[in-house]
Design a protein around this motif. Structure first.
Motif, PDB file in Angstrom:
ATOM      1  N   ARG A   1      45.053  39.709  44.865  1.00 24.91           N
ATOM      2  CA  ARG A   1      45.320  40.341  43.572  1.00 24.91           C
ATOM      3  C   ARG A   1      46.816  40.497  43.338  1.00 24.91           C
ATOM      4  O   ARG A   1      47.593  40.723  44.269  1.00 24.91           O
ATOM      5  CB  ARG A   1      44.619  41.708  43.495  1.00 24.91           C
ATOM      6  CG  ARG A   1      43.123  41.590  43.474  1.00 24.91           C
ATOM      7  CD  ARG A   1      42.430  42.906  43.206  1.00 24.91           C
ATOM      8  NE  ARG A   1      40.990  42.713  43.189  1.00 24.91           N
ATOM      9  CZ  ARG A   1      40.298  42.224  42.166  1.00 24.91           C
ATOM     10  NH1 ARG A   1      40.918  41.891  41.051  1.00 24.91           N
ATOM     11  NH2 ARG A   1      38.985  42.072  42.248  1.00 24.91           N
TER      12      ARG A   1
ATOM     13  N   ALA B   1      33.260  44.715  49.833  1.00 27.97           N
ATOM     14  CA  ALA B   1      33.896  45.551  48.804  1.00 27.97           C
ATOM     15  C   ALA B   1      35.391  45.713  49.074  1.00 27.97           C
ATOM     16  O   ALA B   1      36.197  45.769  48.150  1.00 27.97           O
ATOM     17  CB  ALA B   1      33.221  46.921  48.743  1.00 27.97           C
TER      18      ALA B   1
ATOM     19  N   ASP C   1      40.578  38.533  44.216  1.00 27.50           N
ATOM     20  CA  ASP C   1      39.648  38.376  43.099  1.00 27.50           C
ATOM     21  C   ASP C   1      38.576  37.348  43.457  1.00 27.50           C
ATOM     22  O   ASP C   1      38.539  36.825  44.584  1.00 27.50           O
ATOM     23  CB  ASP C   1      40.390  38.050  41.806  1.00 27.50           C
ATOM     24  CG  ASP C   1      41.059  36.685  41.828  1.00 27.50           C
ATOM     25  OD1 ASP C   1      40.627  35.802  42.590  1.00 27.50           O
ATOM     26  OD2 ASP C   1      42.033  36.495  41.065  1.00 27.50           O
ATOM     27  N   GLU C   2      37.730  37.031  42.481  1.00 27.10           N
ATOM     28  CA  GLU C   2      36.591  36.142  42.739  1.00 27.10           C
ATOM     29  C   GLU C   2      37.021  34.753  43.183  1.00 27.10           C
ATOM     30  O   GLU C   2      36.279  34.033  43.850  1.00 27.10           O
ATOM     31  CB  GLU C   2      35.728  35.967  41.489  1.00 27.10           C
ATOM     32  CG  GLU C   2      35.137  37.211  40.922  1.00 27.10           C
ATOM     33  CD  GLU C   2      35.957  37.774  39.784  1.00 27.10           C
ATOM     34  OE1 GLU C   2      37.173  37.999  39.980  1.00 27.10           O
ATOM     35  OE2 GLU C   2      35.390  37.995  38.713  1.00 27.10           O
ATOM     36  N   THR C   3      38.207  34.339  42.770  1.00 29.97           N
ATOM     37  CA  THR C   3      38.652  32.988  43.112  1.00 29.97           C
ATOM     38  C   THR C   3      39.207  32.923  44.538  1.00 29.97           C
ATOM     39  O   THR C   3      39.516  31.851  45.029  1.00 29.97           O
ATOM     40  CB  THR C   3      39.750  32.515  42.144  1.00 29.97           C
ATOM     41  OG1 THR C   3      40.935  33.286  42.373  1.00 29.97           O
ATOM     42  CG2 THR C   3      39.308  32.663  40.689  1.00 29.97           C
TER      43      THR C   3
ATOM     44  N   HIS D   1      48.681  42.748  42.170  1.00 29.57           N
ATOM     45  CA  HIS D   1      49.383  43.985  42.524  1.00 29.57           C
ATOM     46  C   HIS D   1      49.050  44.468  43.928  1.00 29.57           C
ATOM     47  O   HIS D   1      49.138  45.655  44.219  1.00 29.57           O
ATOM     48  CB  HIS D   1      49.084  45.069  41.487  1.00 29.57           C
ATOM     49  CG  HIS D   1      49.533  44.713  40.116  1.00 29.57           C
ATOM     50  ND1 HIS D   1      50.851  44.453  39.805  1.00 29.57           N
ATOM     51  CD2 HIS D   1      48.836  44.537  38.963  1.00 29.57           C
ATOM     52  CE1 HIS D   1      50.957  44.148  38.526  1.00 29.57           C
ATOM     53  NE2 HIS D   1      49.748  44.186  37.992  1.00 29.57           N
ATOM     54  N   VAL D   2      48.607  43.551  44.762  1.00 30.70           N
ATOM     55  CA  VAL D   2      48.383  43.878  46.176  1.00 30.70           C
ATOM     56  C   VAL D   2      49.342  43.025  47.003  1.00 30.70           C
ATOM     57  O   VAL D   2      49.466  41.824  46.781  1.00 30.70           O
ATOM     58  CB  VAL D   2      46.923  43.598  46.588  1.00 30.70           C
ATOM     59  CG1 VAL D   2      46.744  43.777  48.091  1.00 30.70           C
ATOM     60  CG2 VAL D   2      45.971  44.519  45.834  1.00 30.70           C
TER      61      VAL D   2
ATOM     62  N   ARG E   1      36.934  42.438  48.038  1.00 31.48           N
ATOM     63  CA  ARG E   1      36.996  42.318  46.585  1.00 31.48           C
ATOM     64  C   ARG E   1      38.133  43.155  46.003  1.00 31.48           C
ATOM     65  O   ARG E   1      38.663  42.863  44.937  1.00 31.48           O
ATOM     66  CB  ARG E   1      35.647  42.705  45.976  1.00 31.48           C
ATOM     67  CG  ARG E   1      35.554  42.604  44.459  1.00 31.48           C
ATOM     68  CD  ARG E   1      36.036  41.265  43.924  1.00 31.48           C
ATOM     69  NE  ARG E   1      35.386  40.136  44.517  1.00 31.48           N
ATOM     70  CZ  ARG E   1      34.192  39.644  44.154  1.00 31.48           C
ATOM     71  NH1 ARG E   1      33.535  40.199  43.188  1.00 31.48           N
ATOM     72  NH2 ARG E   1      33.682  38.604  44.755  1.00 31.48           N
ATOM     73  N   SER E   2      38.513  44.185  46.725  1.00 31.82           N
ATOM     74  CA  SER E   2      39.634  45.012  46.256  1.00 31.82           C
ATOM     75  C   SER E   2      40.982  44.364  46.549  1.00 31.82           C
ATOM     76  O   SER E   2      41.982  44.707  45.926  1.00 31.82           O
ATOM     77  CB  SER E   2      39.582  46.393  46.920  1.00 31.82           C
ATOM     78  OG  SER E   2      38.384  47.047  46.565  1.00 31.82           O
TER      79      SER E   2
ATOM     80  N   GLU F   1      35.851  39.416  54.099  1.00 30.20           N
ATOM     81  CA  GLU F   1      34.833  39.181  53.075  1.00 30.20           C
ATOM     82  C   GLU F   1      33.430  39.257  53.671  1.00 30.20           C
ATOM     83  O   GLU F   1      32.523  39.797  53.051  1.00 30.20           O
ATOM     84  CB  GLU F   1      35.055  37.819  52.413  1.00 30.20           C
ATOM     85  CG  GLU F   1      34.093  37.569  51.250  1.00 30.20           C
ATOM     86  CD  GLU F   1      34.399  36.292  50.509  1.00 30.20           C
ATOM     87  OE1 GLU F   1      35.106  35.422  51.057  1.00 30.20           O
ATOM     88  OE2 GLU F   1      33.920  36.150  49.364  1.00 30.20           O
TER      89      GLU F   1
END
Lengths: 136, 363
Positions: free
Chosen positions: A99, A86, A93-95, A101-102, A89-90, A81
């Motif tokens: 993700r 970027a 998520d913001e929390t 699906h990662v 972020r991929s 981070e």
């Protein structure tokens, strides 16, 4: 190439880029490199390798591999981070949640089979970032 | 330079750009940009040198904003996409609307879960608009079938109108600092008491700049017990609404579009609520030329039967040429154009991915 000496271990390539770490020893970064410069290396026995999937490499200067001294998955993501927001972020998520699906693997094991974000990392581990399989 | 018509077509598999001379005889298609990733919103920003924006809603790696400064020949991600503050606890699930703001580089963006963001630098950085995103009602809104989305942002001087599904119509009269629900007359046919303060499933809101007080709304209709709640009009900046659905074959639908030169001319695309396809499977756009008092069916050029596509809330638009053409994209991947304000329809592309949004501009 020697991997014994700290300084000898650093070598620049286009395929492996180190993260600035929070817990790396004071000697981990080659003294001739500016602190702000992204570091490139091929191999260093004491570090963890992070494999970046092709579709995310443009967020980390095209590097296929990153290396880190982070001691947990969470510390590795925190490092990401800071250095590659970027890319982070991929993956998260913001929390801060990874993700849906990662998938993150430590060596051959999904991190959820270990201890999630608290999964410890040790020198020589390989963290693989992969999109989850989906289709239909 | 001769005028050209530019279409941004957001699909399930990326953004396509179609371009034609003003005669609109033949459109050249390029794309997909952001290949393989769904695009739910697009903006052709003509303030100064035209810029094209599109949301790229990646189910794997999160939301991005794409930007083009060469009329859609190539796109690059902006430096950042909207994101909730870390401590907020919400995570961006989709980007549903992109609209120009007051200043040349200002953009507004409506997202899922329903919240509003503003950029002051052409999309490279974003701040959450707290007045609506942290509104006391925000945690009480519920997702509709498409998700809890802020899909409509209409600016009218210091007034800002928002459409939220399922939240209703919210209005600011202080430039977006504070918002209040304005849903008097907007029914929620899926609730025991359909006339509630907020929580309506608004599908789309449209307006004409020459008649600032008037708004048209496609609301979630299709309830036999509450006929007419689906197509509405306001003449007091959205404070009160009344049905204008009489004469339509169904008050269910998604898009609503206003003629660029005639504020009394409004278009809807009625759908059967069960199948979400045109009644009797025969496509038709319906036009009112008197502000919704009566409606005419426009179907010349469409199949007369066996068409079961849906047209989503942002998938219909109209250009601004003297004799404007309407455009809509379908969930079956067709892109239709209706010349002369929808009098004569032709299929421009028939095998695109499912279409989420269509934006047109003359550049």
């Amino acid at each position: 190439m020697s991997v014994d000496g700290e300084e000898d271990a650093w070598e620049t390539t286009e395929s492996c880029q180190t993260l600035p770490d929070v817990q790396r020893s004071p000697h981990a970064r080659p003294p001739w490199l500016d602190e702000s410069a992204p570091l490139l290396m091929t191999t260093r026995a004491a570090t963890i390798t992070v494999l970046v999937p092709g579709m995310l490499r443009h967020y980390c200067g095209g590097a296929a591999e990153l290396s880190t001294d982070a001691t947990t998955m969470k510390a590795m993501l925190d490092e990401l981070e800071r250095q590659y927001p970027a890319l982070h972020r991929s993956i998260c998520d913001e929390t801060g949640a990874v993700r849906r699906h990662v998938n993150l693997f430590v060596n051959k094991h999904h991190m959820r089979e270990r201890n999630g974000l608290d999964t410890p990392l040790a020198g020589g581990d390989v963290v693989t970032i992969l999109p989850a399989v989906s289709g239909g | 330079m001769a005028k050209r018509v530019l279409l941004c077509i957001g699909t399930k598999k990326g953004l396509f750009v179609a371009e034609a001379p003003a005669a609109r005889r033949r459109f050249a298609l390029r794309g997909p940009f952001g290949a393989g990733v769904a695009v739910y919103s697009a903006l052709i920003d003509r303030r100064g040198t035209p810029r094209l924006y599109a949301s790229s809603c990646n189910a794997y790696f999160g939301m991005k904003i794409l930007r083009s400064t060469d009329l859609g020949k190539k796109f690059k991600e902006t430096a950042a996409a909207p994101a909730f503050p870390k401590e907020d606890g919400r995570a961006l699930a989709n980007i549903w609307s992109l609209e120009p703001g007051a200043d040349k580089k200002e953009l507004w963006c409506g997202v899922e879960p329903a919240a509003l963001f503003r950029s002051r630098d052409g999309g490279d950085s974003w701040e959450m608009v707290s007045g609506i995103s942290n509104h006391a009602h925000a945690r009480q809104w519920h997702p509709g079938n498409g998700g809890l989305c802020m899909h409509t942002i209409l600016r009218e001087g210091s007034r800002v109108h928002l459409g939220i599904s399922t939240g209703g119509h919210y209005m600011s009269e202080d430039g977006g600092e504070t918002f209040a629900p304005a849903n008097s007359g907007v029914g929620a046919g899926f609730l025991p008491d359909p006339y509630v303060e907020f929580g309506q499933c608004v599908h789309k809101i449209a307006r004409h700049p020459d008649v600032p007080g008037r708004l048209y709304m496609q609301n979630h209709g299709g309830f036999p017990e509450h006929p007419g709640v689906g197509v509405l009009r306001s003449d007091d900046h959205g404070k009160t609404w009344r049905s204008i659905a009489k004469g339509l074959p169904s008050d269910f639908g998604f898009p609503i579009v206003v003629h660029p030169h005639e504020p009394d001319t409004v278009y809807v695309l009625p759908l059967a609520p069960q199948t979400r396809s045109c009644p009797d499977a025969a496509p038709a756009v319906w036009r009112s030329e008197n502000g919704g008092n009566s409606w005419n069916r426009l179907a010349r050029g469409f199949p007369k039967k066996e068409s079961y596509f849906t047209v989503l809330r942002d998938a219909m638009d109209i250009d601004e040429l003297a004799s404007p053409a309407l455009y809509f994209g379908t969930t079956t991947g067709q892109l239709w154009m209706g010349r002369d304000g929808g009098e004569q329809w032709e299929c421009l592309f028939d095998s695109l991915p499912p279409v989420n949004c269509v934006k047109v501009a003359v550049v």
